[in-house]
Design a protein around this motif. Structure first.
Motif, mmCIF file in Angstrom:
data_model
loop_
_atom_site.group_PDB
_atom_site.id
_atom_site.type_symbol
_atom_site.label_atom_id
_atom_site.label_comp_id
_atom_site.label_asym_id
_atom_site.label_seq_id
_atom_site.Cartn_x
_atom_site.Cartn_y
_atom_site.Cartn_z
ATOM 1 N N VAL A 120 -5.102 -15.867 4.614
ATOM 2 C CA VAL A 120 -3.675 -15.666 4.342
ATOM 3 C C VAL A 120 -3.455 -15.398 2.858
ATOM 4 O O VAL A 120 -2.663 -14.518 2.476
ATOM 5 C CB VAL A 120 -2.857 -16.892 4.806
ATOM 6 C CG1 VAL A 120 -1.401 -16.743 4.374
ATOM 7 C CG2 VAL A 120 -2.940 -17.054 6.311
ATOM 8 N N ALA A 121 -4.156 -16.141 2.002
ATOM 9 C CA ALA A 121 -4.002 -15.964 0.558
ATOM 10 C C ALA A 121 -4.408 -14.560 0.128
ATOM 11 O O ALA A 121 -3.751 -13.949 -0.730
ATOM 12 C CB ALA A 121 -4.827 -17.011 -0.190
ATOM 13 N N ILE A 122 -5.485 -14.024 0.700
ATOM 14 C CA ILE A 122 -5.926 -12.668 0.361
ATOM 15 C C ILE A 122 -4.831 -11.655 0.670
ATOM 16 O O ILE A 122 -4.506 -10.784 -0.148
ATOM 17 C CB ILE A 122 -7.228 -12.319 1.127
ATOM 18 C CG1 ILE A 122 -8.402 -13.127 0.567
ATOM 19 C CG2 ILE A 122 -7.518 -10.821 1.057
ATOM 20 C CD1 ILE A 122 -9.673 -12.997 1.376
ATOM 21 N N PHE A 123 -4.241 -11.780 1.854
ATOM 22 C CA PHE A 123 -3.165 -10.849 2.220
ATOM 23 C C PHE A 123 -1.947 -11.028 1.325
ATOM 24 O O PHE A 123 -1.355 -10.050 0.851
ATOM 25 C CB PHE A 123 -2.773 -11.047 3.685
ATOM 26 C CG PHE A 123 -1.498 -10.334 4.050
ATOM 27 C CD1 PHE A 123 -1.464 -8.949 4.141
ATOM 28 C CD2 PHE A 123 -0.330 -11.054 4.273
ATOM 29 C CE1 PHE A 123 -0.279 -8.284 4.453
ATOM 30 C CE2 PHE A 123 0.849 -10.400 4.582
ATOM 31 C CZ PHE A 123 0.877 -9.021 4.677
ATOM 32 N N CYS A 124 -1.552 -12.279 1.078
ATOM 33 C CA CYS A 124 -0.340 -12.536 0.299
ATOM 34 C C CYS A 124 -0.480 -12.069 -1.149
ATOM 35 O O CYS A 124 0.474 -11.539 -1.735
ATOM 36 C CB CYS A 124 0.003 -14.027 0.339
ATOM 37 S SG CYS A 124 0.535 -14.601 1.966
ATOM 38 N N VAL A 125 -1.659 -12.264 -1.737
ATOM 39 C CA VAL A 125 -1.877 -11.789 -3.104
ATOM 40 C C VAL A 125 -1.717 -10.269 -3.162
ATOM 41 O O VAL A 125 -1.072 -9.727 -4.073
ATOM 42 C CB VAL A 125 -3.267 -12.220 -3.612
ATOM 43 C CG1 VAL A 125 -3.628 -11.477 -4.900
ATOM 44 C CG2 VAL A 125 -3.297 -13.731 -3.851
ATOM 45 N N ALA A 126 -2.292 -9.581 -2.193
ATOM 46 C CA ALA A 126 -2.166 -8.120 -2.159
ATOM 47 C C ALA A 126 -0.714 -7.704 -1.964
ATOM 48 O O ALA A 126 -0.247 -6.737 -2.583
ATOM 49 C CB ALA A 126 -3.042 -7.550 -1.045
ATOM 50 N N LEU A 127 0.011 -8.425 -1.117
ATOM 51 C CA LEU A 127 1.408 -8.087 -0.850
ATOM 52 C C LEU A 127 2.278 -8.242 -2.094
ATOM 53 O O LEU A 127 3.210 -7.469 -2.315
ATOM 54 C CB LEU A 127 1.944 -8.984 0.275
ATOM 55 C CG LEU A 127 3.349 -8.669 0.795
ATOM 56 C CD1 LEU A 127 3.349 -7.347 1.554
ATOM 57 C CD2 LEU A 127 3.849 -9.796 1.697
ATOM 58 N N LEU A 128 1.962 -9.244 -2.919
ATOM 59 C CA LEU A 128 2.790 -9.558 -4.087
ATOM 60 C C LEU A 128 2.344 -8.841 -5.364
ATOM 61 O O LEU A 128 2.961 -9.038 -6.420
ATOM 62 C CB LEU A 128 2.788 -11.071 -4.333
ATOM 63 C CG LEU A 128 3.402 -11.949 -3.239
ATOM 64 C CD1 LEU A 128 3.236 -13.419 -3.577
ATOM 65 C CD2 LEU A 128 4.878 -11.608 -3.026
ATOM 66 N N ASP A 130 2.698 -5.900 -6.391
ATOM 67 C CA ASP A 130 3.741 -5.067 -6.997
ATOM 68 C C ASP A 130 5.129 -5.618 -6.659
ATOM 69 O O ASP A 130 6.064 -4.882 -6.413
ATOM 70 C CB ASP A 130 3.609 -3.614 -6.544
ATOM 71 C CG ASP A 130 3.500 -3.479 -5.036
ATOM 72 O OD1 ASP A 130 3.435 -4.515 -4.349
ATOM 73 O OD2 ASP A 130 3.492 -2.344 -4.547
ATOM 74 N N GLY A 131 5.217 -6.955 -6.614
ATOM 75 C CA GLY A 131 6.477 -7.635 -6.339
ATOM 76 C C GLY A 131 6.555 -8.048 -4.881
ATOM 77 O O GLY A 131 5.835 -7.504 -4.045
ATOM 78 N N PRO A 132 7.402 -9.030 -4.561
ATOM 79 C CA PRO A 132 8.263 -9.878 -5.383
ATOM 80 C C PRO A 132 7.492 -10.835 -6.304
ATOM 81 O O PRO A 132 6.278 -10.700 -6.457
ATOM 82 C CB PRO A 132 9.084 -10.659 -4.354
ATOM 83 C CG PRO A 132 8.923 -9.917 -3.067
ATOM 84 C CD PRO A 132 7.564 -9.283 -3.145
ATOM 85 N N ALA A 133 8.226 -11.823 -6.841
ATOM 86 C CA ALA A 133 7.664 -12.722 -7.846
ATOM 87 C C ALA A 133 6.548 -13.590 -7.259
ATOM 88 O O ALA A 133 6.530 -13.911 -6.071
ATOM 89 C CB ALA A 133 8.768 -13.615 -8.417
#
Length: 348
Positions: A120-128, A130-133
């Protein structure tokens, strides 16, 4: 219908068809594989089925989705960033791998949870990126890990999780399309098609169960689609959360109840509402129909309200989950009272 819309819909329709056919074929092969390897869920006191049933059929959903969702996200315009799509597929493969391993030989909870959080962290880091914060990262990781586990918890009777996957994915495809996100709409439609292909073998009486390889991965996909809708337009998150209200409410309230009663909440049990429905003598089809009825008559209208009136989205979401909590409490109380009455009647 304009030529531009047709040009967008044509490849999406092709990917959706491929997803359905792939899931159908791979699940059929998974049944034969499970028989050869002896991968069966045996009946027991904490299970809702009565005959040994093959597991691991969720691999069909995973193969279909991993091969079609990236095509939608990258080829349909406006396309999603390559790093986000790659991170999503890496995360799904990690969850599917640990689930497939667990389907073959049971794994301790801690290693499984560690892989889930990392994925989950790998996906979330990629998602964030270029934003959001970045302060959203801990909340997103927690939400993603819970989505994976709650979908695993809710995979206990024939057809229920596949049915939910179809509903939620179709439900998210509509606002994504209307909000100008055809790539995300196509990806959601592919997930729905893959779940439908699996459902053909999983509807009551089930010929194969999803297994951890499918339930956890489907939970990740649901979370990922919600998170990507949220990034595209934050107002869409309320409708997305409403679509999952039946599963989120049942899993969360059951977990909280077991924790408050000092039970071993992390062990297998039969305390979810859908399990109580079956315990009281109803068929698996009837249990799944309860959740379908909620989705059709409560979740869908409230989600439509939240989408049509973005300013009322939070209120619609709170109302939906308040109603779901009330229904859960009343239904569980009635089932438990009937169970106690039956026990007293037998003893007397």
């Amino acid at each position: 219908m304009s030529d531009a819309v047709v040009a967008t819909l044509a490849p999406i329709a092709l990917y959706v068809l491929i997803a359905f056919l792939l899931a159908l074929g791979v699940v059929r092969a998974a049944i034969a594989y499970a028989h050869r390897r002896g991968m069966f869920d045996q009946p027991g006191q904490r299970r809702s089925h009565k005959v040994p049933t093959p597991r691991g059929g969720g691999i069909g959903i995973i193969v279909a989705v991993v091969l079609t969702v990236p095509l939608c996200l990258l080829s349909v315009q406006p396309a999603w960033p390559m790093h986000t799509v790659i991170a999503l597929i890496v995360a799904v493969v990690m969850i599917a791998w640990i689930g497939w391993w667990d389907d073959h030989s049971s794994l301790p909870a801690l290693p499984r949870f560690g892989v889930q959080v990392l994925a989950v962290a790998i996906f979330c880091v990629a998602l964030l990126m270029d934003g959001p914060a970045w302060f959203w990262l801990p909340l997103l990781v927690l939400a993603g890990a819970w989505s994976i586990n709650l979908h695993n918890f809710m995979d206990g009777i024939d057809g229920l999780l596949a049915q939910q996957g179809i509903f939620v994915a179709c439900g998210m495809a509509v606002p994504a399309w209307l909000a100008g996100q055809p790539a995300l709409a196509g990806a959601s439609a592919c997930i729905a098609a893959a779940c439908l292909g699996f459902w053909c073998f999983n509807r009551s009486p089930a010929r194969i169960f999803m297994g951890d390889v499918g339930s956890g991965s489907l939970g990740l996909f649901v979370f990922a689609m919600v998170a990507m809708l949220w990034k595209a337009s934050w107002s869409l998150v309320w409708a997305s959360l409403i679509l999952s209200s039946a599963f989120v409410s049942d899993a969360t309230l059951t977990l909280l109840t077991r924790i408050l009663r000092r039970r071993r909440w992390y062990t297998a049990h039969r305390e979810h509402l859908y399990q109580w429905i079956v315990r009281r003598g109803h068929t698996h089809a009837v249990g799944a129909a309860w959740y379908f009825g909620w989705n059709l008559f409560v979740a869908a209208p409230f989600a439509a309200w939240a989408f049509e009136q973005p300013g009322m989205g939070l209120i619609a979401c709170v109302l939906t989950y308040s109603i779901a909590t009330a229904v859960w409490l009343v239904a569980k109380r009635r089932f438990i009272r009937r169970d106690r009455y039956k026990v007293r009647h037998v003893h007397t």
